[in-house]
Design an enzyme around this catalytic site. Structure first.
Site, PDB file in Angstrom:
ATOM      1  CE  LYS A   1      -3.819  -2.612   2.260  1.00 14.60           C
ATOM      2  NZ  LYS A   1      -4.669  -2.886   3.343  1.00 14.60           N
TER       3      LYS A   1
ATOM      4  CG  ASP B   1     -10.163  -0.162   5.395  1.00 14.13           C
ATOM      5  OD1 ASP B   1      -9.625  -0.647   4.089  1.00 14.13           O
ATOM      6  OD2 ASP B   1      -9.298  -0.147   6.215  1.00 14.13           O
TER       7      ASP B   1
ATOM      8  CD  GLN C   1      -3.406  -4.325   6.642  1.00 13.22           C
ATOM      9  OE1 GLN C   1      -3.381  -3.305   5.922  1.00 13.22           O
ATOM     10  NE2 GLN C   1      -3.542  -5.481   5.982  1.00 13.22           N
TER      11      GLN C   1
HETATM   12  N1  LIG Z   1      -7.984  -2.445   6.944  1.00 15.32           N
HETATM   13  C1  LIG Z   1      -7.929  -3.226   6.216  1.00 15.32           C
HETATM   14  N2  LIG Z   1      -8.159  -2.912   4.842  1.00 15.32           N
HETATM   15  C2  LIG Z   1      -7.950  -3.998   3.913  1.00 15.32           C
HETATM   16  O1  LIG Z   1      -8.347  -3.595   2.743  1.00 15.32           O
HETATM   17  C3  LIG Z   1      -7.279  -5.215   4.544  1.00 15.32           C
HETATM   18  C4  LIG Z   1      -7.066  -5.516   5.784  1.00 15.32           C
HETATM   19  N3  LIG Z   1      -7.472  -4.331   6.492  1.00 15.32           N
HETATM   20  N4  LIG Z   1      -6.477  -6.470   6.172  1.00 15.32           N
HETATM   21  C5  LIG Z   1      -6.226  -7.831   5.406  1.00 15.32           C
HETATM   22  C6  LIG Z   1      -7.087  -7.726   3.953  1.00 15.32           C
HETATM   23  C7  LIG Z   1      -6.370  -8.221   2.729  1.00 15.32           C
HETATM   24  N5  LIG Z   1      -6.045  -7.284   1.820  1.00 15.32           N
HETATM   25  C8  LIG Z   1      -5.414  -7.308   0.690  1.00 15.32           C
HETATM   26  C9  LIG Z   1      -4.852  -6.291  -0.178  1.00 15.32           C
HETATM   27  C10 LIG Z   1      -4.022  -6.544  -1.336  1.00 15.32           C
HETATM   28  C11 LIG Z   1      -3.628  -7.795  -1.550  1.00 15.32           C
HETATM   29  C12 LIG Z   1      -2.629  -8.056  -2.594  1.00 15.32           C
HETATM   30  O2  LIG Z   1      -2.179  -7.126  -3.176  1.00 15.32           O
HETATM   31  N6  LIG Z   1      -2.423  -9.184  -3.099  1.00 15.32           N
HETATM   32  C13 LIG Z   1      -1.441  -9.696  -3.930  1.00 15.32           C
HETATM   33  C14 LIG Z   1      -0.408 -10.514  -3.401  1.00 15.32           C
HETATM   34  C15 LIG Z   1       0.120 -10.339  -2.191  1.00 15.32           C
HETATM   35  C16 LIG Z   1       1.034 -11.219  -1.573  1.00 15.32           C
HETATM   36  O3  LIG Z   1       2.206 -11.679  -2.078  1.00 15.32           O
HETATM   37  O4  LIG Z   1       0.541 -11.905  -0.539  1.00 15.32           O
HETATM   38  C17 LIG Z   1      -2.193 -10.423  -5.131  1.00 15.32           C
HETATM   39  O5  LIG Z   1      -3.301 -10.800  -5.113  1.00 15.32           O
HETATM   40  O6  LIG Z   1      -1.671 -10.262  -6.450  1.00 15.32           O
HETATM   41  C18 LIG Z   1      -4.105  -8.960  -0.711  1.00 15.32           C
HETATM   42  C19 LIG Z   1      -4.920  -8.681   0.168  1.00 15.32           C
HETATM   43  C20 LIG Z   1      -6.571  -5.982   2.062  1.00 15.32           C
HETATM   44  N7  LIG Z   1      -7.071  -6.204   3.534  1.00 15.32           N
END
Ligand SMILES: Nc1nc(=O)c2c([nH]1)NC[C@@H]1CN(c3ccc(C(=O)N[C@@H](CCC(=O)O)C(=O)O)cc3)C=[N+]21
Ligand SMILES: [Mg+2]
Length: 289
Positions: free
Chosen positions: A54, A121, A98
């Protein structure tokens, strides 16, 4: 595989490029720079990866960011105090805490303490209520918003009349995804662990959004030929002795029948982050009038 691969990474890059142009234009007009505050409590390895991503994307688009790293044993009062300061700071436009938080901290109390106008969020109850009521200016949770953009990239702007099935009923993905789809005139069904014959219901979907957190739960017999499948799951599994990311969808089997499908990684995840920055810009504009 016959399904079209939905390239979330490419779509997110295009979205980020657009955000960057908008931030540049603000800069040139002499306006203050949009700013996102991120709070990370503890050392959860997945959370660290997400937060790093992020902050990196903020940097790439010119959005200012500040990360507050708090000890896993931090008292709730200290976290609430920090939120009060960020709420009151006119230079901060978006606040993200987070999740998940350590167990001594009441997640609901923390979310309730964020200024709804800075709640990028979209988790604050005021924003959840406004989404339910159909307010077009509300801050919408990033993952459902990313799903909507991915769907539009495949199906065009109109989703009217499509039967959209959401697997999972969480407050942060399943429920808001269903509400957003309803706003776009889909026929919406939510299924969950207590649903009878879940596969049969899913098989009726033109669009299937899966957000349950169980590796490869959805197999090809759950999917109508030609359906669009969005996989929100991020599960770390062992594969031939190595850690690997897989979704909630059994990609190899489902890709044989689906019309289009998102990969994991590279699908919904990158769009979630792009939408976080989009929301930061939206919050900025709202606060600046
Ligand atoms: N307050 C809050 N807001 C959120 O939006 C929030 C949170 N907490 N806690 C956790 C979850 C999960 N989440 C992700 C965001 C990006 C990827 C992302 O970029 N994933 C990559 C892979 C990343 C890796 O290698 O692990 C992909 O899918 O290509 C995944 C999961 C946002 N979340
Ligand atoms: Mg998410």
């Amino acid at each position: 595989m016959q399904a079209t691969l939905i390239d979330g990474k490419a779509l997110a890059a295009a979205e980020l490029a657009q955000i960057k142009r908008e931030v540049n234009a603000l800069e040139e007009s002499g306006a203050p720079t949009p700013c996102l505050a991120v709070i990370l409590v503890g050392e959860d390895p997945a959370s660290q990866v997400y937060v790093r991503n992020k902050l990196l994307k903020c940097e790439q688009t010119g959005i200012r960011s500040h990360c507050y790293r708090l000890d896993s044993g931090v008292e709730q009062g200290e976290l609430l105090g920090l939120l009060a300061r960020l709420n009151a700071d006119p230079a901060v436009h978006g606040i993200l805490v987070q999740l998940p938080l350590p167990e001594q901290i009441d997640e609901a109390a923390v979310i309730a303490a964020i200024d709804p106008d800075k709640d990028v969020d979209g988790f604050h109850h005021e924003n959840m209520g406004r989404l339910l009521a159909g307010d077009p200016d509300v801050l919408v949770p990033c993952t459902p918003l990313g799903c909507l953009l991915l769907l539009k990239s495949v199906l065009g702007d109109s989703l009217a009349g499509q039967h959209l099935v959401v697997v999972g009923r969480s407050n942060i993905v399943g429920k808001p995804a269903a509400l957003l789809a309803l706003q776009h005139h889909c026929t919406v069904t939510i299924v969950h662990s207590r649903t009878q014959d879940i596969a049969a219901v899913c098989r009726r979907a033109d669009i299937l959004i899966v957000a349950v957190g169980r590796a490869r739960m959805v197999t090809e017999d759950w999917v109508k030929p030609g359906a669009v499948v969005l996989d929100v799951g991020i599960n770390r599994v062992e594969h031939e002795g190595r850690a690997r990311l897989v979704g909630d969808v059994d990609f190899d089997s489902v890709a044989k029948v689906a019309g289009a499908i998102t990969p994991v990684p590279g699908g919904v995840g990158p769009m979630t982050i792009a939408c976080l920055l989009r929301n930061t810009l939206q919050a900025y504009r709202h606060q600046r009038g």
